[in-house]
Design a protein around this motif. Sequence first.
Motif, PDB file in Angstrom:
ATOM      1  N   GLN A 278       0.889  -1.367  -0.189  1.00 24.64           N
ATOM      2  CA  GLN A 278      -0.006   0.015   0.098  1.00 24.64           C
ATOM      3  C   GLN A 278       0.878   1.491   0.059  1.00 24.64           C
ATOM      4  OE1 GLN A 278      -2.729   0.786   3.251  1.00 24.64           O
ATOM      5  NE2 GLN A 278      -3.941   1.956   2.096  1.00 24.64           N
ATOM      6  N   ILE A 279       0.560   2.218  -0.878  1.00 22.97           N
ATOM      7  CA  ILE A 279       0.956   3.652  -0.757  1.00 22.97           C
ATOM      8  C   ILE A 279      -0.173   4.518  -0.566  1.00 22.97           C
ATOM      9  CG2 ILE A 279       0.634   3.903  -3.370  1.00 22.97           C
ATOM     10  CD1 ILE A 279       3.326   5.578  -3.301  1.00 22.97           C
ATOM     11  N   ARG A 280       0.372   5.529   0.227  1.00 31.29           N
ATOM     12  CA  ARG A 280      -0.668   6.613   0.840  1.00 31.29           C
ATOM     13  C   ARG A 280      -0.382   8.152   0.125  1.00 31.29           C
ATOM     14  NH1 ARG A 280      -3.787   4.743   6.235  1.00 31.29           N
ATOM     15  NH2 ARG A 280      -3.188   2.519   6.175  1.00 31.29           N
ATOM     16  N   MET A 281      -1.157   8.550  -0.657  1.00 30.42           N
ATOM     17  CA  MET A 281      -0.807   9.713  -1.177  1.00 30.42           C
ATOM     18  C   MET A 281      -1.682  11.094  -0.729  1.00 30.42           C
ATOM     19  SD  MET A 281      -0.754   7.356  -3.597  1.00 30.42           S
ATOM     20  CE  MET A 281      -2.001   7.798  -4.649  1.00 30.42           C
TER      21      MET A 281
ATOM     22  N   GLY B 281      -6.211   8.544  -8.912  1.00 31.94           N
ATOM     23  CA  GLY B 281      -4.985   8.400  -7.987  1.00 31.94           C
ATOM     24  C   GLY B 281      -3.822   8.037  -8.952  1.00 31.94           C
TER      25      GLY B 281
ATOM     26  N   SER C 244      -0.957  11.142  -8.942  1.00 31.86           N
ATOM     27  CA  SER C 244      -0.320  11.209  -7.746  1.00 31.86           C
ATOM     28  C   SER C 244       0.612   9.911  -7.321  1.00 31.86           C
ATOM     29  CB  SER C 244      -1.400  11.184  -6.269  1.00 31.86           C
ATOM     30  OG  SER C 244      -2.335  12.037  -6.786  1.00 31.86           O
ATOM     31  N   CYS C 245       0.141   8.767  -7.555  1.00 31.69           N
ATOM     32  CA  CYS C 245       0.820   7.541  -7.570  1.00 31.69           C
ATOM     33  C   CYS C 245       2.523   7.730  -8.181  1.00 31.69           C
ATOM     34  CB  CYS C 245       0.210   6.168  -7.888  1.00 31.69           C
ATOM     35  SG  CYS C 245       0.855   4.932  -7.349  1.00 31.69           S
TER      36      CYS C 245
ATOM     37  N   LEU D 140       1.898  -1.582  -6.410  1.00 31.16           N
ATOM     38  CA  LEU D 140       1.304  -0.571  -5.447  1.00 31.16           C
ATOM     39  C   LEU D 140      -0.158  -0.736  -5.209  1.00 31.16           C
ATOM     40  CD1 LEU D 140       3.915   2.026  -6.097  1.00 31.16           C
ATOM     41  CD2 LEU D 140       3.978   0.247  -4.280  1.00 31.16           C
ATOM     42  N   TRP D 141      -0.701  -0.268  -4.390  1.00 30.51           N
ATOM     43  CA  TRP D 141      -2.147  -0.132  -4.263  1.00 30.51           C
ATOM     44  C   TRP D 141      -2.599   1.064  -3.051  1.00 30.51           C
ATOM     45  CZ3 TRP D 141      -5.902  -0.904  -0.085  1.00 30.51           C
ATOM     46  CH2 TRP D 141      -5.177  -1.618   0.761  1.00 30.51           C
ATOM     47  N   TYR D 142      -3.594   1.644  -3.518  1.00 30.50           N
ATOM     48  CA  TYR D 142      -4.128   2.771  -2.755  1.00 30.50           C
ATOM     49  C   TYR D 142      -5.578   2.822  -2.513  1.00 30.50           C
ATOM     50  CZ  TYR D 142      -4.746   4.686  -7.383  1.00 30.50           C
ATOM     51  OH  TYR D 142      -5.207   4.867  -8.541  1.00 30.50           O
TER      52      TYR D 142
ATOM     53  N   GLY E  26      -8.975   5.649  -1.290  1.00 28.36           N
ATOM     54  CA  GLY E  26      -9.270   6.955  -0.538  1.00 28.36           C
ATOM     55  C   GLY E  26     -10.053   7.587  -1.650  1.00 28.36           C
TER      56      GLY E  26
END
Length: 429
Positions: A40-43, A84, A87-88, A106-108, A110
């Motif tokens: 997971q990545i959070r932007m 997303g 941003s990713c 990767l996944w996000y 939001g």
Amino acid sequence: MSKSLQAIRGMNDILPEQSPLWRYFEGTVASLLDEYGYRQIRMPIVEVTELFKRSIGEVTDIVEKEMYTFDDRNGDSLTLRPEGTASCVRAVLEHGLSNNGQVQKLWYIGPMFRYERPQKGRYRQFHQIGVEVFNLAGPDIDAELIALTWRLWTRLGLRDAVTLELNSLGTSEARARYRDALVDYLSARKEQLDEDSKRRLGSNPLRILDSKVPETQALLVDAPKLVDHLDDESREHFEGLKARLDALGIRYVVNPKLVRGLDYYSKTVFEWVTDKLGAQGTVCAGGRYDGLVEQMGGRPTAGVGFAMGIERLILLLETLELVPEEISRQVDVYLCALGEAAELEGLKLAEGLRDRLPGLRLQVNAGGGNFKTQLKKADKSAALFALVLGEDELARQVIGFKPLRGQGEQQEISQAALAEHLATSLSQA
Ligand code: ATP
Ligand code: MG
């Protein structure tokens, strides 16, 4: 009297009755992504406006008319993210995550923001779970992304409710050749096009394929087809993907008109669609974007990904009555205590139970009330059992153990044996 304050149109509260379903959905996706090795990545939710203009493309619905853009107090133009991927990619570049050919899966999750006309399945704040993979150029990873979503639909019970549509957009050179052929064909028939499509003929002609206007669609029946303009490399890639899906038994429909709303796609594009939600039928969409990283200032880097719309998938689960019953029950046990001494002892017992049985969902009665009132609250909480502690039980170091869902009579259990008894009863419930 002043008007009461309300949430902004198209931006919804998710109320306590709805959040168990959201958590179930999000938890199911998160475990699945863990199983396939995605991280997971959070932007941030806000980015500089330029990021979206450069990645999504100036002549797209999103950038032309759907973005929430505003000036920061120092005059910078900022935008609430409409999706997303941009941003990713920005984050991957900024932190060198794709340097030296490093593979990133990767996944996000939001909220995303688009100024659209709110309707069922279409909101101004909505939520996505997205997946992006960098530095893998072959059809094997495209197939993995599709296999992963297929497994998700299976887990959620949605397998028969969705269909996979596939297309290949080719390399940007192939697309440019196709664009010329399409423009030639449509220019000769310009008078029959709708206004939006006329405008797009000069700016973004491929988007005309996406038009919802019936007359335009009729005109497109005999138009040149993208598949006939594919380059060899893209054709081979597409065949490779289809062969893998065939091997996995995942059915698909090749839709030559599938072009996707954003500019950055190349080669594979796909959508999972359902006919159960009316006009807002796409629940998951994605594709390959091998040129995007370079377009945003990085080295040439293969990229592929997808995003699913959480609201639409939640709606689909509700529509098809696929919400598992057990997810809404949030209480196992409700403890009732009457009198000051019993309340105090009850509190200690409750904390002792939490120590002994991690994960136990225990509600301790608060706000007093006689036993009748407390048991009513216990029942309303949907707990399976009530624990009853009064002066009498206190004196004898026991506690009343009352099944609330018709699993037998109330019993008396010694306080020392309570944790064990409770664990057994819950495992049998
Ligand atoms: P559509 O054609 O429905 O407008 P899109 O092509 O703009 O979709 P994407 O940008 O690909 O959508 O976003 C991926 C997914 O996010 C969509 O398939 C959909 O499930 C969901 N989604 C997009 N826009 C909205 C919205 N305004 N409200 C709710 N969900 C949305
Ligand atoms: Mg859209």
